[in-house]
Write a protein that holds these residues in place. Structure first.
Motif, PDB file in Angstrom:
ATOM      1  N   GLN A  73       2.762   1.689  -3.270  1.00 35.81           N
ATOM      2  CA  GLN A  73       1.840   2.196  -4.310  1.00 35.81           C
ATOM      3  C   GLN A  73       1.628   3.791  -4.275  1.00 35.81           C
ATOM      4  O   GLN A  73       1.612   4.604  -5.099  1.00 35.81           O
ATOM      5  CB  GLN A  73       0.303   1.585  -4.176  1.00 35.81           C
ATOM      6  CG  GLN A  73       0.293   0.339  -4.465  1.00 35.81           C
ATOM      7  CD  GLN A  73       0.681  -0.133  -5.873  1.00 35.81           C
ATOM      8  OE1 GLN A  73       0.678   0.867  -6.886  1.00 35.81           O
ATOM      9  NE2 GLN A  73       1.158  -1.269  -6.269  1.00 35.81           N
ATOM     10  N   ALA A  74       1.607   4.289  -2.850  1.00 36.54           N
ATOM     11  CA  ALA A  74       1.484   5.894  -2.576  1.00 36.54           C
ATOM     12  C   ALA A  74       2.919   6.439  -2.953  1.00 36.54           C
ATOM     13  O   ALA A  74       2.877   7.468  -3.895  1.00 36.54           O
ATOM     14  CB  ALA A  74       1.389   5.950  -1.199  1.00 36.54           C
ATOM     15  N   THR A 110      -5.023   7.491   0.688  1.00 35.11           N
ATOM     16  CA  THR A 110      -5.061   6.005   1.097  1.00 35.11           C
ATOM     17  C   THR A 110      -5.738   6.512   2.623  1.00 35.11           C
ATOM     18  O   THR A 110      -5.118   6.912   3.413  1.00 35.11           O
ATOM     19  CB  THR A 110      -3.840   5.268   1.152  1.00 35.11           C
ATOM     20  OG1 THR A 110      -3.373   5.353  -0.187  1.00 35.11           O
ATOM     21  CG2 THR A 110      -3.951   3.791   1.579  1.00 35.11           C
ATOM     22  N   THR A 125       0.857  -1.317  -0.115  1.00 35.89           N
ATOM     23  CA  THR A 125       0.020   0.049  -0.037  1.00 35.89           C
ATOM     24  C   THR A 125       1.008   1.331  -0.011  1.00 35.89           C
ATOM     25  O   THR A 125       0.504   2.145  -0.864  1.00 35.89           O
ATOM     26  CB  THR A 125      -0.897  -0.096   1.221  1.00 35.89           C
ATOM     27  OG1 THR A 125      -1.617  -1.042   1.234  1.00 35.89           O
ATOM     28  CG2 THR A 125      -1.643   1.280   1.317  1.00 35.89           C
ATOM     29  N   HIS A 156      -4.181   6.367  -5.970  1.00 33.16           N
ATOM     30  CA  HIS A 156      -3.370   6.185  -4.789  1.00 33.16           C
ATOM     31  C   HIS A 156      -2.693   7.386  -4.180  1.00 33.16           C
ATOM     32  O   HIS A 156      -1.754   7.602  -3.488  1.00 33.16           O
ATOM     33  CB  HIS A 156      -2.048   5.257  -4.973  1.00 33.16           C
ATOM     34  CG  HIS A 156      -2.638   4.042  -5.612  1.00 33.16           C
ATOM     35  ND1 HIS A 156      -3.400   3.156  -4.607  1.00 33.16           N
ATOM     36  CD2 HIS A 156      -2.284   3.297  -6.517  1.00 33.16           C
ATOM     37  CE1 HIS A 156      -3.703   1.908  -5.349  1.00 33.16           C
ATOM     38  NE2 HIS A 156      -2.801   2.149  -6.528  1.00 33.16           N
TER      39      HIS A 156
END
Lengths: 429, 429
Positions: free
Chosen positions: A10-11, A176, A7, A173
């Protein structure tokens, strides 16, 4: 199970796109978000109502319930906050320096976003909007973890912001939402992808994050704010400033905790102050004084520990001092370098206080409660920093950008300079 | 036994005086220090000779002995460094913002020193002078721990600086020398008095300090710098820039470690580069290439680990890439966000590289060795930061100051604004 490393990664990837968006796109996104919040207000209020009912059923404390509430008034505030953010100049792509080091070799220092900001915030759902819009304006991706008591409100606000932002052209993204408490411990391990953590919460919580993450943390620990009433003070102003600083909102970090009074004005000030503080409806303040204070007004005894305590409550510790220097020494020793104020009509005393008190905010003749990004005209704030590095005091857009050095050459090598064949001439443009 | 808590506390107390000295006094001190160094050069050289003899007797490595040497040439460099520092504008008392929040309520943001800076540096005794003079100019107190191999040189330099500084009016304890290795572990515990630590040394050492201190640390971990040779590169420039970046001074953090080459120019570039790098006298570079590189020139095989290694040696890893995007991705993934360069005549490619590479320094057509405070015109540097917060890249005076917010009121309280009786008008002056 959620893979937080992925996660965060991705950011991080999105952050490179985000950093290079034109102001136009970021403006379009912020405008769309303000509009979408207005258009979807009934569903927001509905979700918030569900959170409020659960909070009441769970018998959460009234201050938490107050902070949790998201109504028309909060919505208007938040939308006007986004409008004022839109009115601020672009913090990105600003040239901080342009210097010709030598013929054909030019150094340019420009602002750029920090990258991925992880924010852990308390029950106020409006914080989610404030922080994410500050991040958009400054070209940062945000990873947000809100209080579980606001779960449904946070989820709907997140969805509205995400949808409006993506439609306006922000990268996937760019935002989040983390919804489990376990997520915090996972997130703070993602030092390869998250550039900055901003924890907002109790002192113990912030210290826990600092001790357990390799990611830089921007967060204040304590807010032990002082007011010093000088011998040249206007005592009427003093009483009103003290009452506001202590009681206007008692649970904030910029609330007054310790009052220092010059002994020459104590006999006149303290009885009037006691009367004012004890006379406040629903906000009656308990006074704890040192021996000299107790000799003038009846009050509880203050221990050494009182002067090191952030009460966040209707309690005020008072100490009499013999001089401005003693007041300054006390503040530098017991304070938390947040915000401290002198009440005086003497310009020289004010100057000395402001020069020697080692705090982010040094005030003359006004309430410590002014220490706030909105009140400083920053649009909003992501927090207040009592650290001295990077950002100090209320942190707005400026604290969310860094810079990079671009160097343009034409085949320049260092050996020419080391061997004295060429030399630098440093011409600033 | 030395009481380091007390030592650091004395420096903290001195820092409040130091922060409020007029530029005049700081200038006088720097001028006196430059003069005293010149006047006492024979005793400095004598002490340095003793350190050098001990280093040779102890059979220390030649690079350490080279760095340890303090001769006429180093002295001239250091004195000219102080002269250029004297020529820079005062970093203190600068007004960064003056904003009227409302009638009679004015916010002023001004620069001020950080306070007490703890610096732990390697064998070069000239670092002691550079760092302490940067601290004086920026109004900070310094606590210095140098390498034990330079003990006698550091001691005499410290005494000269201390004596000249005190005579010029700097406060007692404006500078402190720590002379035992145990002192490091004690100093890093003094978070109540020391505001910033700057460790200069190996990656492992910097990490150790970061993990074991509550004091903010400014220090880079690794310097894995890249050059990417684009398909639109001038290959002659490329060879000369690569040779300089790799070999001009091989043990520095801004030295090239990994070369990325666009596959379309590799067949032409690599043989010429191999010839140039292997032909360097005393500086023959060993090449480790990926498979595509090995298909063009004979060289060792590069493993995945090579691309994550800061060699600080005459070794260069090479990888061929298919595109600018692949080069950018590789750098953002394997680099250390220090300094990376593109060699290209294509302005658009350079712009994309500079926008998307997430490093403190992004260069076009020049040696990575330019990443240095002196070469950027900062006078000198206390180090190079690969962090993104506070200071990034070479850190000079600007990285040694912070700011405080002064707020001047006339009895202003927040409740008037919360209740809508008054509103802010934010007028910048």
């Amino acid at each position: 199970m959620i893979d937080y490393k992925e996660t965060a990664h991705q950011a991080k990837l999105a952050s490179f796109q985000m950093a290079n968006l034109k102001e136009e796109i970021r403006t379009k996104a912020l405008t769309a978000i303000a509009q979408a919040l207005e258009e979807n207000k009934s569903v927001i209020f509905k979700e918030n109502q569900a959170d409020l009912e659960k909070a009441q059923a769970d018998q959460l404390a009234q201050p938490i319930i107050n902070r949790l509430k998201f109504d028309q008034h909060k919505l208007e505030d938040i939308i006007s906050g986004i409008q004022s953010l839109l009115g601020l100049p672009d913090p990105l792509f600003q040239k901080l320096l342009e210097r010709e080091l030598d013929e054909g070799l030019t150094l340019v220092k420009t602002t750029c976003p920090i990258g991925v900001i992880g924010v852990i915030f308390e029950s106020r759902p409006d914080a989610l909007i404030q922080i994410s819009t500050l991040c958009i304006k400054s070209g940062n991706c945000s990873i947000l973890k809100g209080g579980s008591e606001a779960a449904r409100t946070n989820r709907i606000l997140f969805e509205i912001i995400q949808t409006a932002g993506l439609a306006a052209g922000l990268p996937e993204h760019f935002i989040t939402l983390v919804e489990t408490r376990a997520g915090i411990d996972e997130l703070i391990k993602c030092h390869e992808s998250i550039d900055l953590l901003i924890p907002r919460g109790s002192n113990a919580f912030v210290q826990h994050i600092m001790a357990n993450s390799k990611i830089p943390v921007m967060g204040h620990a304590d807010g032990i704010c002082h007011i010093y009433v000088d011998q040249e003070a206007d005592l009427e102003k003093a009483v009103s400033i003290i009452a506001d600083s202590k009681t206007q909102y008692v649970a904030a970090c910029n609330t007054l905790e310790t009052l220092l009074v010059h002994q020459d004005v104590a006999a006149k000030l303290l009885p009037a102050l006691k009367q004012a503080l004890e006379g406040l409806e629903n906000k009656k303040v308990l006074i704890r004084g040192d021996e000299a204070t107790q000799a003038i007004i009846s009050c509880q005894a203050a221990s050494q520990e009182d002067f090191q305590t952030e009460y966040l409550d209707y309690i005020l510790s008072i100490k009499l001092v013999h001089s401005l220097e003693e007041a300054i020494d006390h503040i530098n020793r017991y304070g938390s370098h947040h915000t401290d104020c002198i009440v005086t009509e003497d310009k020289t005393a004010a100057e000395q206080f402001m020069n020697f008190v080692d705090s982010a905010g040094v005030y003359q003749n006004c309430s410590t409660r002014f220490a706030d990004g909105f009140r400083y005209g920053f649009g909003a704030e992501v927090g207040i920093s009592t650290g001295k590095l990077h950002a100090r005091g209320p942190v707005g857009l400026e604290g969310l950008v860094t810079y990079k050095y671009r160097l343009f050459g034409q085949g320049h090598v260092v050996s020419d300079y080391a061997e004295g064949k060429k030399s630098f001439h440093f011409k600033d443009k």
